[in-house]
Design an enzyme around this catalytic site. Structure first.
Site, short mmCIF file in Angstrom:
data_model
loop_
_atom_site.label_atom_id
_atom_site.label_comp_id
_atom_site.label_asym_id
_atom_site.label_seq_id
_atom_site.Cartn_x
_atom_site.Cartn_y
_atom_site.Cartn_z
N GLY A 30 0.85 -1.20 0.00
CA GLY A 30 0.00 0.00 0.00
C GLY A 30 0.88 1.24 0.00
O GLY A 30 2.11 1.15 0.11
N LEU A 31 0.24 2.38 -0.10
CA LEU A 31 0.96 3.65 -0.18
C LEU A 31 1.68 3.97 1.13
O LEU A 31 1.29 3.46 2.19
CB LEU A 31 -0.05 4.78 -0.48
N PRO A 32 2.70 4.82 1.08
CA PRO A 32 3.30 5.30 2.33
C PRO A 32 2.22 5.93 3.22
O PRO A 32 1.38 6.69 2.74
CB PRO A 32 4.30 6.36 1.85
N SER A 33 2.24 5.58 4.50
CA SER A 33 1.28 6.05 5.51
C SER A 33 -0.08 5.36 5.42
O SER A 33 -1.03 5.78 6.09
CB SER A 33 1.08 7.57 5.50
N ALA A 34 -0.21 4.32 4.61
CA ALA A 34 -1.50 3.61 4.52
C ALA A 34 -1.80 2.81 5.79
O ALA A 34 -2.96 2.49 6.06
CB ALA A 34 -1.50 2.68 3.32
N GLY A 35 -0.76 2.47 6.55
CA GLY A 35 -0.98 1.70 7.78
C GLY A 35 -0.39 0.31 7.78
O GLY A 35 -0.65 -0.49 8.69
N LYS A 36 0.44 0.00 6.81
CA LYS A 36 1.01 -1.35 6.69
C LYS A 36 1.79 -1.75 7.94
O LYS A 36 1.60 -2.83 8.49
CB LYS A 36 1.97 -1.41 5.47
N THR A 37 2.70 -0.88 8.36
CA THR A 37 3.57 -1.22 9.49
C THR A 37 2.77 -1.30 10.78
O THR A 37 2.95 -2.23 11.58
CB THR A 37 4.67 -0.13 9.64
N SER A 104 5.96 -1.81 -2.08
CA SER A 104 5.94 -2.80 -3.18
C SER A 104 4.89 -2.46 -4.24
O SER A 104 3.90 -3.16 -4.39
CB SER A 104 5.71 -4.21 -2.63
N1 LIG Z 1 9.91 7.99 -3.23
C1 LIG Z 1 9.44 7.17 -2.28
N2 LIG Z 1 8.38 6.36 -2.52
C2 LIG Z 1 7.93 5.55 -1.56
N3 LIG Z 1 8.44 5.49 -0.31
C3 LIG Z 1 9.49 6.27 -0.02
C4 LIG Z 1 10.03 7.14 -0.98
N4 LIG Z 1 11.07 7.80 -0.42
C5 LIG Z 1 11.18 7.37 0.85
N5 LIG Z 1 10.23 6.45 1.10
C6 LIG Z 1 10.12 5.75 2.39
O1 LIG Z 1 10.60 4.44 2.20
C7 LIG Z 1 9.63 3.48 2.59
C8 LIG Z 1 9.32 2.54 1.43
O2 LIG Z 1 10.28 1.55 1.40
P1 LIG Z 1 9.88 0.15 0.81
O3 LIG Z 1 11.09 -0.70 0.88
O4 LIG Z 1 8.64 -0.32 1.47
O5 LIG Z 1 9.53 0.57 -0.71
S1 LIG Z 1 9.46 -0.35 -2.00
O6 LIG Z 1 8.69 -1.55 -1.66
O7 LIG Z 1 10.84 -0.68 -2.39
O8 LIG Z 1 8.79 0.49 -3.01
C9 LIG Z 1 8.35 4.21 2.89
O9 LIG Z 1 7.97 3.68 4.13
P2 LIG Z 1 6.45 3.48 4.57
O10 LIG Z 1 5.98 4.86 4.83
O11 LIG Z 1 6.56 2.66 5.81
O12 LIG Z 1 5.68 2.81 3.49
C10 LIG Z 1 8.74 5.66 2.95
O13 LIG Z 1 8.83 6.07 4.27
N1 LIG Z 2 -6.84 1.13 10.68
C1 LIG Z 2 -5.61 1.64 10.68
N2 LIG Z 2 -4.60 0.83 10.36
C2 LIG Z 2 -3.34 1.29 10.33
N3 LIG Z 2 -2.96 2.54 10.63
C3 LIG Z 2 -3.93 3.40 10.99
C4 LIG Z 2 -5.28 2.98 11.02
N4 LIG Z 2 -6.03 4.04 11.40
C5 LIG Z 2 -5.15 5.04 11.59
N5 LIG Z 2 -3.89 4.68 11.35
C6 LIG Z 2 -2.68 5.53 11.47
O1 LIG Z 2 -2.08 5.71 10.19
C7 LIG Z 2 -0.65 5.78 10.30
C8 LIG Z 2 -0.05 4.69 9.43
O2 LIG Z 2 1.37 4.75 9.48
P1 LIG Z 2 2.29 3.53 9.11
O3 LIG Z 2 1.79 2.28 9.76
O4 LIG Z 2 3.70 3.93 9.36
O5 LIG Z 2 2.01 3.40 7.54
P2 LIG Z 2 2.89 2.66 6.43
O6 LIG Z 2 3.70 1.59 7.10
O7 LIG Z 2 1.88 2.11 5.47
O8 LIG Z 2 3.74 3.73 5.83
C9 LIG Z 2 -0.31 5.60 11.78
O9 LIG Z 2 -0.15 6.88 12.36
C10 LIG Z 2 -1.57 4.92 12.32
O10 LIG Z 2 -1.79 5.17 13.69
#
Ligand SMILES: Nc1ncnc2c1ncn2[C@@H]1O[C@H](COP(=O)(O)OS(=O)(=O)O)[C@@H](OP(=O)(O)O)[C@H]1O
Ligand SMILES: Nc1ncnc2c1ncn2[C@@H]1O[C@H](COP(=O)(O)OP(=O)(O)O)[C@@H](O)[C@H]1O
EC number: 2.7.1.25
Length: 197
Positions: A30-37, A104
């Site tokens: 999913g997108l960055p900040s979608a909640g995966k971690t 991914s």
């Molecule tokens: N350009 C760009 N696009 C997407 N994400 C970015 C980028 N630059 C830095 N980041 C940060 O790196 C995290 C993504 O790393 P990943 O290894 O999950 O990415 S990938 O699967 O190789 O696309 C991702 O972490 P998450 O926010 O946890 O998803 C971002 O914090």
């Molecule tokens: N149902 C939910 N599942 C996951 N995260 C949520 C949810 N509702 C709100 N959030 C918030 O969204 C943010 C997701 O961040 P993070 O888990 O780091 O996303 P990702 O790993 O996809 O980048 C966190 O601040 C989390 O508390």
């Protein structure tokens, strides 16, 4: 002398005692900040409390160490996904539930991992964290969306780099509409349904 092993080639699956719980790769995309971690960590905690062997392979953490050589080009993302997938499969083979929360963005990379697990008879679940880009940009946990707007970040997935939505995920988590606890509980529920928890 035994033959040298080929670098990067998987060794034969280790035999597990028949009573060992099945391992699996649980791939969260999913997108960055979608909640995966967040969901992966919450589900892992529930499963650990139940005595399961669990590991969370966070994309960001792996990039800080094992993948410090990689950026965010199409090619580098492919390498990152393949590396983490390889580690997850190694763990799954040994009875561990391996969560991999990675952006991914490319379906072909994810599908290749699924096929690799299937070829070994290992479980692979694809979980789509489906929060839309507007919600993710509002959360902006790491300030990337703001950085993209000011020009400090480019090639941000979902904004100026592609994200290919999974067409047949095992589970969709509407992380913009449900609580973390509800998402984690649905994920653990799926694992139970599949005989993995
Ligand atoms: N350009 C760009 N696009 C997407 N994400 C970015 C980028 N630059 C830095 N980041 C940060 O790196 C995290 C993504 O790393 P990943 O290894 O999950 O990415 S990938 O699967 O190789 O696309 C991702 O972490 P998450 O926010 O946890 O998803 C971002 O914090
Ligand atoms: N149902 C939910 N599942 C996951 N995260 C949520 C949810 N509702 C709100 N959030 C918030 O969204 C943010 C997701 O961040 P993070 O888990 O780091 O996303 P990702 O790993 O996809 O980048 C966190 O601040 C989390 O508390």
């Amino acid at each position: 002398m035994p033959p040298a092993s080929t670098p990067g080639t998987d060794h034969a699956p280790a035999a597990l005692p028949s009573s060992a719980p099945g391992g699996a790769t649980i791939w969260l995309t999913g997108l960055p900040s979608a909640g995966k971690t967040t969901v992966a960590l919450a589900a892992a905690e529930l499963l650990r409390a139940d005595g399961r062997a669990v590991e969370v392979l966070d994309g960001d953490e792996i990039r800080a160490f094992l993948s410090a050589d990689l950026g965010f080009s199409r090619e580098d993302r492919g390498k990152q996904v393949a590396r983490v997938g390889w580690i997850a499969r190694l763990l799954a083979r040994n009875g561990v539930l391996a969560f991999a929360p990675l952006v991914s963005p490319y379906a072909a990379d994810r599908d290749a991992l699924k096929a690799g697990s299937k070829a070994e008879g290992l479980a692979f679940l694809e979980v789509y964290a489906a929060a839309p880009v507007e919600v993710c940009a509002h959360r902006d946990v790491k300030g990337l969306y703001a950085g993209q707007r000011t020009g400090a970040v480019s090639g941000l997935t979902g904004v100026d780099a592609p994200y290919e939505i999974p067409t047949a995920p095992d589970l969709v988590l509407r992380t913009h509409e449900e609580s973390v606890a509800a998402s984690a509980s649905r994920l653990v529920g799926l694992l139970a349904e599949r005989g993995l928890a």
